[in-house]
Design a protein around this motif. Sequence first.
Motif, short mmCIF file in Angstrom:
data_model
loop_
_atom_site.label_atom_id
_atom_site.label_comp_id
_atom_site.label_asym_id
_atom_site.label_seq_id
_atom_site.Cartn_x
_atom_site.Cartn_y
_atom_site.Cartn_z
N GLU A 1 34.64 12.60 27.77
CA GLU A 1 33.99 13.77 27.16
C GLU A 1 33.24 14.63 28.17
O GLU A 1 32.91 15.78 27.90
CB GLU A 1 33.05 13.34 26.02
N ASN A 2 33.01 14.10 29.36
CA ASN A 2 32.30 14.88 30.39
C ASN A 2 33.24 15.76 31.23
O ASN A 2 32.78 16.53 32.07
CB ASN A 2 31.57 13.93 31.35
N CYS A 3 34.54 15.63 31.01
CA CYS A 3 35.52 16.32 31.88
C CYS A 3 35.43 17.85 31.70
O CYS A 3 35.43 18.35 30.58
CB CYS A 3 36.92 15.84 31.54
N ILE A 4 35.35 18.56 32.82
CA ILE A 4 35.31 20.03 32.75
C ILE A 4 36.68 20.65 33.06
O ILE A 4 36.81 21.86 33.16
CB ILE A 4 34.23 20.61 33.70
N GLU A 5 37.67 19.80 33.24
CA GLU A 5 39.05 20.24 33.51
C GLU A 5 39.15 21.08 34.78
O GLU A 5 39.81 22.11 34.81
CB GLU A 5 39.61 21.02 32.32
N HIS B 1 27.58 14.35 28.27
CA HIS B 1 27.65 14.04 26.84
C HIS B 1 26.29 13.68 26.22
O HIS B 1 25.97 14.09 25.11
CB HIS B 1 28.64 12.90 26.63
N ASP B 2 25.48 12.89 26.92
CA ASP B 2 24.23 12.41 26.33
C ASP B 2 23.00 13.21 26.79
O ASP B 2 21.87 12.79 26.60
CB ASP B 2 24.04 10.91 26.67
N GLU B 3 23.21 14.36 27.38
CA GLU B 3 22.09 15.17 27.88
C GLU B 3 21.99 16.49 27.13
O GLU B 3 22.99 16.99 26.63
CB GLU B 3 22.26 15.44 29.39
N PRO B 4 20.78 17.10 27.06
CA PRO B 4 20.68 18.40 26.39
C PRO B 4 21.32 19.50 27.21
O PRO B 4 21.41 19.39 28.44
CB PRO B 4 19.17 18.62 26.28
N LEU B 5 21.77 20.57 26.53
CA LEU B 5 22.43 21.68 27.24
C LEU B 5 21.46 22.39 28.18
O LEU B 5 21.80 22.75 29.29
CB LEU B 5 23.00 22.70 26.25
N ILE B 6 20.23 22.58 27.69
CA ILE B 6 19.22 23.28 28.50
C ILE B 6 17.97 22.41 28.63
O ILE B 6 17.43 21.94 27.63
CB ILE B 6 18.85 24.64 27.86
N GLU B 7 17.57 22.18 29.86
CA GLU B 7 16.32 21.43 30.09
C GLU B 7 15.21 22.45 30.32
O GLU B 7 15.37 23.36 31.14
CB GLU B 7 16.46 20.56 31.33
N THR C 1 32.69 15.23 40.02
CA THR C 1 31.22 15.37 40.01
C THR C 1 30.62 15.06 38.65
O THR C 1 29.41 14.90 38.54
CB THR C 1 30.80 16.81 40.38
N THR C 2 31.44 15.02 37.63
CA THR C 2 30.89 14.80 36.29
C THR C 2 31.02 13.34 35.84
O THR C 2 30.83 13.03 34.66
CB THR C 2 31.56 15.73 35.27
#
Lengths: 68, 180
Positions: free
Chosen positions: A26-30, B97-103, A7-8
């Motif tokens: 870098e998007n991997c949530i494992e 990676h390229d998005e903010p943690l909180i919108e 999903t990521t």
Amino acid sequence: MCADVCTTEVLEKQSDFKPTKVVKEENCIECLSCLEICPAYAIEHEDLTPTRRFHVESKVIEMVKKIV
Amino acid sequence: MEVEVEKKRKDYEIEEEFRTFEEYETALHAVMDISGEMVHIIESATGKGARALCYTVSKGYGAKLGMMLGKKNGVEEALDALNENQDWWNINLWSKHDEPLIEESDGVKKFKIVIRDCTVRQTLLRVNLPQRSTMCHLTNGYIIGALEAMLDVKGNIEILHAGNNACLKEITLTLKGMNK
């Protein structure tokens, strides 16, 4: 298959039956869904943080460790 | 009378001292099995109502912890306090990676969390129940209850992905008195 469950969007399908590519590591949530679904056991995670498996009895874990 | 109480206390302490890891493990597994079975039975008896039931019950439990921890200034601070004060869930903020943690827009905060250690997931794996099922709403309610109490907001949670090692959920927090 693995790209479908991710999903990521870490994995990307390739055309012409080429192997799936890792595009955004870098998007991997494992979550390990890709690893579970892969019939070829082709996926490996580096620096993985496994969750505590306290649903399995420690005796069983010891037995498995000996076998592995 | 006092002597008797003192003796009982000492007996209990000795018992505590000699309790082994295996005994604790057996007790934990018994609780896991019973709670899994209980939720499964409630689900078969009440259908989808079981989800609301689990959510409400654990929301109250989470709210109690949230009230105990007190008001917090932000989501990060609230999640840190939650992680530090309980050992059953490990909750981390996550974004691409390229998005903010909180919108944040118009008093509505939206963010995603990754849950690694999860006592509910462990129970589901043990009693062989599917993920995203009724029991997952125990986690949802717990987190929302705690966040609502700590941040004084109305919360909503959605499961985006449920994996064997981690789950991804999306939380929407709305300031009280504001429409979504």
